[in-house]
Design a protein around this motif. Structure first.
Motif, PDB file in Angstrom:
ATOM      1  N   VAL A   1      -4.973  -6.333  -3.753  1.00  0.00           N
ATOM      2  CA  VAL A   1      -4.713  -4.858  -3.326  1.00  0.00           C
ATOM      3  C   VAL A   1      -5.420  -4.102  -2.178  1.00  0.00           C
ATOM      4  O   VAL A   1      -6.418  -4.818  -1.727  1.00  0.00           O
ATOM      5  CB  VAL A   1      -4.599  -4.221  -4.842  1.00  0.00           C
ATOM      6  CG1 VAL A   1      -3.506  -4.601  -5.698  1.00  0.00           C
ATOM      7  CG2 VAL A   1      -5.975  -4.062  -5.583  1.00  0.00           C
ATOM      8  N   ASP A   2      -4.842  -3.031  -2.238  1.00  0.00           N
ATOM      9  CA  ASP A   2      -5.641  -2.197  -0.990  1.00  0.00           C
ATOM     10  C   ASP A   2      -6.749  -1.591  -1.268  1.00  0.00           C
ATOM     11  O   ASP A   2      -7.679  -0.990  -0.629  1.00  0.00           O
ATOM     12  CB  ASP A   2      -4.520  -1.281  -0.356  1.00  0.00           C
ATOM     13  CG  ASP A   2      -3.340  -1.915   0.370  1.00  0.00           C
ATOM     14  OD1 ASP A   2      -3.507  -3.226   0.756  1.00  0.00           O
ATOM     15  OD2 ASP A   2      -2.379  -1.276   0.688  1.00  0.00           O
ATOM     16  N   GLY A   3      -7.215  -1.494  -2.444  1.00  0.00           N
ATOM     17  CA  GLY A   3      -8.377  -0.909  -3.063  1.00  0.00           C
ATOM     18  C   GLY A   3      -8.033  -0.614  -4.558  1.00  0.00           C
ATOM     19  O   GLY A   3      -7.312  -1.160  -5.096  1.00  0.00           O
ATOM     20  N   VAL A   4      -8.835   0.479  -4.928  1.00  0.00           N
ATOM     21  CA  VAL A   4      -8.865   1.012  -6.387  1.00  0.00           C
ATOM     22  C   VAL A   4      -7.750   1.939  -6.238  1.00  0.00           C
ATOM     23  O   VAL A   4      -7.914   3.146  -5.663  1.00  0.00           O
ATOM     24  CB  VAL A   4     -10.140   1.203  -6.993  1.00  0.00           C
ATOM     25  CG1 VAL A   4      -9.904   1.742  -8.290  1.00  0.00           C
ATOM     26  CG2 VAL A   4     -10.998   0.117  -6.879  1.00  0.00           C
ATOM     27  N   TRP A   5      -6.820   1.824  -7.133  1.00  0.00           N
ATOM     28  CA  TRP A   5      -5.759   3.107  -7.150  1.00  0.00           C
ATOM     29  C   TRP A   5      -6.064   4.065  -8.166  1.00  0.00           C
ATOM     30  O   TRP A   5      -6.834   3.670  -9.097  1.00  0.00           O
ATOM     31  CB  TRP A   5      -4.341   2.426  -7.754  1.00  0.00           C
ATOM     32  CG  TRP A   5      -3.606   1.637  -6.775  1.00  0.00           C
ATOM     33  CD1 TRP A   5      -3.131   1.941  -5.586  1.00  0.00           C
ATOM     34  CD2 TRP A   5      -2.883   0.524  -6.989  1.00  0.00           C
ATOM     35  NE1 TRP A   5      -2.548   1.051  -4.817  1.00  0.00           N
ATOM     36  CE2 TRP A   5      -2.433   0.102  -5.758  1.00  0.00           C
ATOM     37  CE3 TRP A   5      -2.714  -0.350  -8.308  1.00  0.00           C
ATOM     38  CZ2 TRP A   5      -1.448  -1.085  -5.698  1.00  0.00           C
ATOM     39  CZ3 TRP A   5      -2.110  -1.701  -8.056  1.00  0.00           C
ATOM     40  CH2 TRP A   5      -1.453  -1.895  -6.864  1.00  0.00           C
TER      41      TRP A   5
ATOM     42  N   LEU B   1      -4.687   7.456 -10.623  1.00  0.00           N
ATOM     43  CA  LEU B   1      -3.386   7.471 -11.395  1.00  0.00           C
ATOM     44  C   LEU B   1      -2.007   7.711 -10.847  1.00  0.00           C
ATOM     45  O   LEU B   1      -0.937   7.347 -11.457  1.00  0.00           O
ATOM     46  CB  LEU B   1      -3.558   8.512 -12.631  1.00  0.00           C
ATOM     47  CG  LEU B   1      -4.817   8.143 -13.689  1.00  0.00           C
ATOM     48  CD1 LEU B   1      -5.330   9.184 -14.596  1.00  0.00           C
ATOM     49  CD2 LEU B   1      -4.266   6.803 -14.545  1.00  0.00           C
ATOM     50  N   ASN B   2      -2.343   8.118  -9.468  1.00  0.00           N
ATOM     51  CA  ASN B   2      -0.900   8.492  -8.792  1.00  0.00           C
ATOM     52  C   ASN B   2      -0.741   7.366  -7.824  1.00  0.00           C
ATOM     53  O   ASN B   2       0.214   7.554  -6.883  1.00  0.00           O
ATOM     54  CB  ASN B   2      -1.143   9.827  -7.963  1.00  0.00           C
ATOM     55  CG  ASN B   2      -1.005  11.092  -8.982  1.00  0.00           C
ATOM     56  OD1 ASN B   2      -0.634  11.164 -10.013  1.00  0.00           O
ATOM     57  ND2 ASN B   2      -2.285  11.939  -8.861  1.00  0.00           N
ATOM     58  N   PHE B   3      -1.299   6.217  -8.065  1.00  0.00           N
ATOM     59  CA  PHE B   3      -0.970   5.053  -7.104  1.00  0.00           C
ATOM     60  C   PHE B   3      -1.415   5.521  -5.625  1.00  0.00           C
ATOM     61  O   PHE B   3      -1.049   4.784  -4.868  1.00  0.00           O
ATOM     62  CB  PHE B   3       0.331   4.557  -7.168  1.00  0.00           C
ATOM     63  CG  PHE B   3       0.692   4.052  -8.520  1.00  0.00           C
ATOM     64  CD1 PHE B   3       0.028   2.850  -9.145  1.00  0.00           C
ATOM     65  CD2 PHE B   3       1.552   4.803  -9.506  1.00  0.00           C
ATOM     66  CE1 PHE B   3       0.416   2.126 -10.185  1.00  0.00           C
ATOM     67  CE2 PHE B   3       1.718   4.249 -10.884  1.00  0.00           C
ATOM     68  CZ  PHE B   3       1.339   3.052 -10.941  1.00  0.00           C
ATOM     69  N   LYS B   4      -2.352   6.329  -5.645  1.00  0.00           N
ATOM     70  CA  LYS B   4      -3.156   6.272  -4.173  1.00  0.00           C
ATOM     71  C   LYS B   4      -4.332   5.628  -4.262  1.00  0.00           C
ATOM     72  O   LYS B   4      -5.158   5.632  -5.083  1.00  0.00           O
ATOM     73  CB  LYS B   4      -3.429   7.916  -3.911  1.00  0.00           C
ATOM     74  CG  LYS B   4      -2.035   8.688  -3.334  1.00  0.00           C
ATOM     75  CD  LYS B   4      -2.397  10.134  -3.169  1.00  0.00           C
ATOM     76  CE  LYS B   4      -3.237  10.403  -1.929  1.00  0.00           C
ATOM     77  NZ  LYS B   4      -3.646  11.550  -1.956  1.00  0.00           N
TER      78      LYS B   4
ATOM     79  N   LEU C   1      -8.752   2.433 -14.307  1.00  0.00           N
ATOM     80  CA  LEU C   1      -8.699   1.117 -14.318  1.00  0.00           C
ATOM     81  C   LEU C   1      -8.177   0.447 -15.305  1.00  0.00           C
ATOM     82  O   LEU C   1      -8.418   0.719 -16.571  1.00  0.00           O
ATOM     83  CB  LEU C   1     -10.379   0.651 -14.334  1.00  0.00           C
ATOM     84  CG  LEU C   1     -11.067   1.080 -12.897  1.00  0.00           C
ATOM     85  CD1 LEU C   1     -12.632   0.931 -13.313  1.00  0.00           C
ATOM     86  CD2 LEU C   1     -10.604   0.400 -11.783  1.00  0.00           C
ATOM     87  N   LYS C   2      -7.008  -0.397 -14.972  1.00  0.00           N
ATOM     88  CA  LYS C   2      -6.145  -0.972 -15.964  1.00  0.00           C
ATOM     89  C   LYS C   2      -7.060  -2.373 -16.507  1.00  0.00           C
ATOM     90  O   LYS C   2      -7.579  -2.941 -15.688  1.00  0.00           O
ATOM     91  CB  LYS C   2      -4.995  -1.481 -15.502  1.00  0.00           C
ATOM     92  CG  LYS C   2      -3.803  -0.474 -15.084  1.00  0.00           C
ATOM     93  CD  LYS C   2      -2.727  -0.950 -14.916  1.00  0.00           C
ATOM     94  CE  LYS C   2      -1.726  -0.077 -14.162  1.00  0.00           C
ATOM     95  NZ  LYS C   2      -1.517  -0.900 -12.982  1.00  0.00           N
ATOM     96  N   PRO C   3      -6.780  -2.583 -17.706  1.00  0.00           N
ATOM     97  CA  PRO C   3      -7.101  -3.996 -18.241  1.00  0.00           C
ATOM     98  C   PRO C   3      -6.766  -5.203 -17.099  1.00  0.00           C
ATOM     99  O   PRO C   3      -5.650  -5.234 -16.545  1.00  0.00           O
ATOM    100  CB  PRO C   3      -6.740  -4.319 -19.579  1.00  0.00           C
ATOM    101  CG  PRO C   3      -5.846  -3.136 -19.741  1.00  0.00           C
ATOM    102  CD  PRO C   3      -5.925  -2.201 -18.425  1.00  0.00           C
ATOM    103  N   SER C   4      -7.387  -6.328 -17.057  1.00  0.00           N
ATOM    104  CA  SER C   4      -6.935  -7.228 -16.111  1.00  0.00           C
ATOM    105  C   SER C   4      -5.728  -8.169 -16.569  1.00  0.00           C
ATOM    106  O   SER C   4      -5.301  -7.895 -17.632  1.00  0.00           O
ATOM    107  CB  SER C   4      -8.086  -8.467 -16.052  1.00  0.00           C
ATOM    108  OG  SER C   4      -7.992  -9.159 -17.239  1.00  0.00           O
ATOM    109  N   ASN C   5      -4.895  -8.804 -15.911  1.00  0.00           N
ATOM    110  CA  ASN C   5      -3.938  -9.706 -15.607  1.00  0.00           C
ATOM    111  C   ASN C   5      -4.093 -10.382 -17.177  1.00  0.00           C
ATOM    112  O   ASN C   5      -5.161 -10.918 -17.250  1.00  0.00           O
ATOM    113  CB  ASN C   5      -3.693 -10.266 -14.389  1.00  0.00           C
ATOM    114  CG  ASN C   5      -2.519 -11.408 -14.384  1.00  0.00           C
ATOM    115  OD1 ASN C   5      -2.447 -12.150 -15.428  1.00  0.00           O
ATOM    116  ND2 ASN C   5      -1.864 -11.488 -13.509  1.00  0.00           N
ATOM    117  N   LYS C   6      -2.898 -10.645 -18.012  1.00  0.00           N
ATOM    118  CA  LYS C   6      -3.293 -11.364 -19.017  1.00  0.00           C
ATOM    119  C   LYS C   6      -3.658 -13.014 -18.857  1.00  0.00           C
ATOM    120  O   LYS C   6      -4.133 -13.627 -19.879  1.00  0.00           O
ATOM    121  CB  LYS C   6      -1.947 -11.159 -19.998  1.00  0.00           C
ATOM    122  CG  LYS C   6      -0.728 -11.939 -19.595  1.00  0.00           C
ATOM    123  CD  LYS C   6       0.352 -11.687 -20.483  1.00  0.00           C
ATOM    124  CE  LYS C   6       1.904 -12.176 -20.255  1.00  0.00           C
ATOM    125  NZ  LYS C   6       2.191 -12.842 -18.796  1.00  0.00           N
TER     126      LYS C   6
END
Ligand code: IP8
Length: 257
Positions: free
Chosen positions: A180-184, A186-189, A206-211
């Motif tokens: 990904v382009d960096g850390v998003w 909450l507004n995906f910026k 910061l979302k939990p990782s992919n399952k």
């Protein structure tokens, strides 16, 4: 110039297909690393590089088989199976680098690294440092290791390796190539800077990782660097020229400082 570059497993593999390599990306990455080496050579500037890579679709699915309620079980078999999957992956990565005359040499964590009683890494870097002095490029990968604190096992993630080595060896550049382009936010910026002023807000996004992942995804990436005070840039390694540009200190992403 001394750089430590982590290549996320997600840019080297298709994480949904076990044992898959993204050959196009791997070749591009090798070419761009070679070009960066040539660039510094043409400037008569010394260039030292450590490459770290993650588990991708080799380490994660195998490690997941041996995880029950957060603990590793049946590790008489699990330890060598995880080690073997990562050795295969690391061989492929190293061979591709060597195809482009990059002097890449393997460092296998499961053979000599542990987490100690305080959850600190027990990692003697003497050989790595001496390899760098000889112009070699150590390639360290995520792996399974013994955890003395829990008397169990633990995944040594590339996201542990990069900040640990950065803290210990003090490179000019500490680089996280992710998908990904960096850390998003909450507004995906994309968040340009993460520091003590905004860390609380960042944590919310910061979302939990992919399952499919047994390690901590973006959370682990950010917090390991932030907690150790490592200045690191997280950028998109899937985009062409980004690896080359990053090694020349010229890439956009999220800067942790
Ligand atoms: O992908 C994980 O490394 P990471 C290594 O850098 C294994 O978190 C063995 C799953």
């Amino acid at each position: 110039m001394f750089a430590i570059l982590k290549l996320g497993g997600s840019i080297l593999c298709d994480k949904n297909i076990p044992y898959s390599i993204n050959w196009e990306n791997l070749e591009n990455i090798a070419i761009e690393i070679k070009e960066a080496i040539e660039y510094y050579k043409s400037k008569n500037e010394e260039f030292k590089l450590i490459i770290v890579h993650g588990g991708g679709s080799f380490g994660h699915p195998v490690a997941k088989k041996y995880l029950k309620d957060g603990k590793f079980v049946d590790m008489g078999k699990g330890y060598w199976e995880i080690q073997k999957a990562m050795r295969k992956f690391n061989n492929i990565v190293i061979e591709e680098l060597q195809n482009f005359e990059i002097p890449a040499v393997s460092i296998q964590a499961s053979s000599f690294i542990t987490f100690d009683n305080e959850s600190n890494l027990h990692f003697d870097t003497n050989a790595v440092e001496k390899m760098l002095d000889k112009g070699l490029i150590p390639v360290i990968h995520g792996d399974i290791v013994i955890d003395e604190k829990t008397d169990n096992f633990k995944i040594f993630s590339g996201d542990h390796a990069l900040p640990f080595l950065s803290k210990k060896l003090n490179p000019d550049l500490s680089l996280h190539a992710s998908d990904v382009d960096g850390v998003w936010d909450l507004n995906f910026k994309i968040i340009e800077n993460i520091n003590s002023k905004n860390i609380e807000d960042v944590l919310k996004s910061l979302k939990p990782s992919n399952k499919e992942d047994v390690t901590g995804g973006m959370h682990l990436k950010v917090m390991e660097c932030y907690n150790l005070g490592i200045k690191t840039i997280i950028f998109n390694g899937n985009k062409k020229r980004n690896i080359y540009n990053a090694l020349l200190k010229n890439v956009k992403g999220t800067l942790i400082n």
